[in-house]
Design a protein around this motif. Structure first.
Motif, PDB file in Angstrom:
ATOM      1  N   PRO A   1       0.705  -1.188  -0.106  1.00 51.04           N
ATOM      2  CA  PRO A   1      -0.156   0.003  -0.038  1.00 51.04           C
ATOM      3  C   PRO A   1       0.923   1.128  -0.020  1.00 51.04           C
ATOM      4  O   PRO A   1       2.069   1.294   0.562  1.00 51.04           O
ATOM      5  CB  PRO A   1      -0.874  -0.323   1.244  1.00 51.04           C
ATOM      6  CG  PRO A   1      -0.138  -0.977   2.016  1.00 51.04           C
ATOM      7  CD  PRO A   1       0.704  -2.129   1.157  1.00 51.04           C
TER       8      PRO A   1
ATOM      9  N   THR B   1      -6.081   4.128   4.375  1.00 47.00           N
ATOM     10  CA  THR B   1      -6.432   2.584   4.463  1.00 47.00           C
ATOM     11  C   THR B   1      -7.781   2.626   3.870  1.00 47.00           C
ATOM     12  O   THR B   1      -8.644   3.019   4.320  1.00 47.00           O
ATOM     13  CB  THR B   1      -6.223   2.041   5.905  1.00 47.00           C
ATOM     14  OG1 THR B   1      -5.117   2.418   6.386  1.00 47.00           O
ATOM     15  CG2 THR B   1      -6.793   0.876   6.133  1.00 47.00           C
TER      16      THR B   1
ATOM     17  N   THR C   1     -11.523   0.984   3.376  1.00 48.61           N
ATOM     18  CA  THR C   1     -12.523   0.535   4.167  1.00 48.61           C
ATOM     19  C   THR C   1     -13.532  -0.033   3.611  1.00 48.61           C
ATOM     20  O   THR C   1     -13.961   0.058   2.183  1.00 48.61           O
ATOM     21  CB  THR C   1     -13.132   1.518   5.187  1.00 48.61           C
ATOM     22  OG1 THR C   1     -13.631   2.417   4.406  1.00 48.61           O
ATOM     23  CG2 THR C   1     -11.852   2.008   6.179  1.00 48.61           C
TER      24      THR C   1
ATOM     25  N   GLU D   1     -11.672  -2.022   8.187  1.00 53.93           N
ATOM     26  CA  GLU D   1     -10.428  -1.748   7.359  1.00 53.93           C
ATOM     27  C   GLU D   1     -10.122  -2.872   6.598  1.00 53.93           C
ATOM     28  O   GLU D   1     -10.280  -3.946   7.033  1.00 53.93           O
ATOM     29  CB  GLU D   1      -9.197  -1.332   8.498  1.00 53.93           C
ATOM     30  CG  GLU D   1      -9.492   0.367   8.842  1.00 53.93           C
ATOM     31  CD  GLU D   1      -8.079   0.619   9.466  1.00 53.93           C
ATOM     32  OE1 GLU D   1      -7.236   0.054   9.881  1.00 53.93           O
ATOM     33  OE2 GLU D   1      -8.045   1.976   9.951  1.00 53.93           O
TER      34      GLU D   1
ATOM     35  N   ASP E   1      -6.904  -4.912   4.646  1.00 52.03           N
ATOM     36  CA  ASP E   1      -5.422  -4.829   4.668  1.00 52.03           C
ATOM     37  C   ASP E   1      -5.047  -5.257   3.521  1.00 52.03           C
ATOM     38  O   ASP E   1      -5.464  -6.825   3.300  1.00 52.03           O
ATOM     39  CB  ASP E   1      -4.953  -5.576   5.900  1.00 52.03           C
ATOM     40  CG  ASP E   1      -3.565  -5.617   5.973  1.00 52.03           C
ATOM     41  OD1 ASP E   1      -2.800  -5.192   4.849  1.00 52.03           O
ATOM     42  OD2 ASP E   1      -2.913  -6.206   6.906  1.00 52.03           O
TER      43      ASP E   1
ATOM     44  N   SER F   1      -2.258  -5.555   2.148  1.00 53.57           N
ATOM     45  CA  SER F   1      -0.761  -5.786   1.742  1.00 53.57           C
ATOM     46  C   SER F   1      -0.322  -7.171   1.569  1.00 53.57           C
ATOM     47  O   SER F   1      -1.191  -8.039   1.899  1.00 53.57           O
ATOM     48  CB  SER F   1      -0.175  -5.238   3.364  1.00 53.57           C
ATOM     49  OG  SER F   1      -0.256  -6.199   4.501  1.00 53.57           O
TER      50      SER F   1
END
Length: 160
Positions: free
Chosen positions: A9, A15, A17, A153, A155, A157
């Motif tokens: 990211p 971030t 959502t 959120e 993630d 990554s």
């Protein structure tokens, strides 16, 4: 730096959502918006048409892709009419089988890129399936269970 390696990211970006959750009781039935949904590992989203399927547990699309499709169509694209389960605020959704992401405590794994649904032109108007080609999101399987809620959120990554 390896050009094929995803750098992860962008630290300057917020971030992503979950901005919308939609489920449908049957394949041709309309989706309904819900504030949260129970995700069951190996089974899918409770109350959704694909709950209990072998691999197609959750479909995820991104708001920026819907906005790009809307620009091509010349009219808004309601996330609920695309028949995808989750809409996220941004970020590159993984597309390669085996890649993973996490939403809250729920881990998901890519099965395949989602093809535009045949009902899109009926639901959104002529040209919708074409506008959403390559923007229709990704199909995931659930590796863990938990509750997914609007506002959670995401993630994206590498390594998940």
């Amino acid at each position: 730096m390896d050009p094929d390696r995803d750098p992860g990211p962008d630290p300057g970006q917020p971030t992503p959502t979950v901005v919308a959750i939609h489920v449908a009781k049957g394949r041709r039935l309309p989706t309904r918006s819900v504030p949260s949904v129970e995700a069951q590992a190996g089974a899918g989203l409770v109350g959704d048409r694909y709950h209990g399927s072998r691999h197609r547990h959750v479909t995820i699309q991104s708001l920026p892709e819907l906005e790009a499709a809307a620009a091509d169509l010349g009219r808004p694209v309601d996330p609920g009419l695309t028949r995808r389960n989750l809409t996220i605020s941004g970020g590159p959704i993984p597309t390669k089988p085996g890649e993973r992401l996490r939403i809250g405590d729920v881990e998901l794994e890519v099965v395949r890129i989602a093809a535009p649904c045949r009902l899109l032109d009926d639901n959104l108007g002529p040209g919708a399936a074409r506008a959403l080609h390559a923007r229709a999101g990704t199909v995931f399987r659930l590796l863990s269970s938990g509750t997914i809620s609007v506002g959670d959120e995401v993630d994206l990554s590498p390594g998940h």
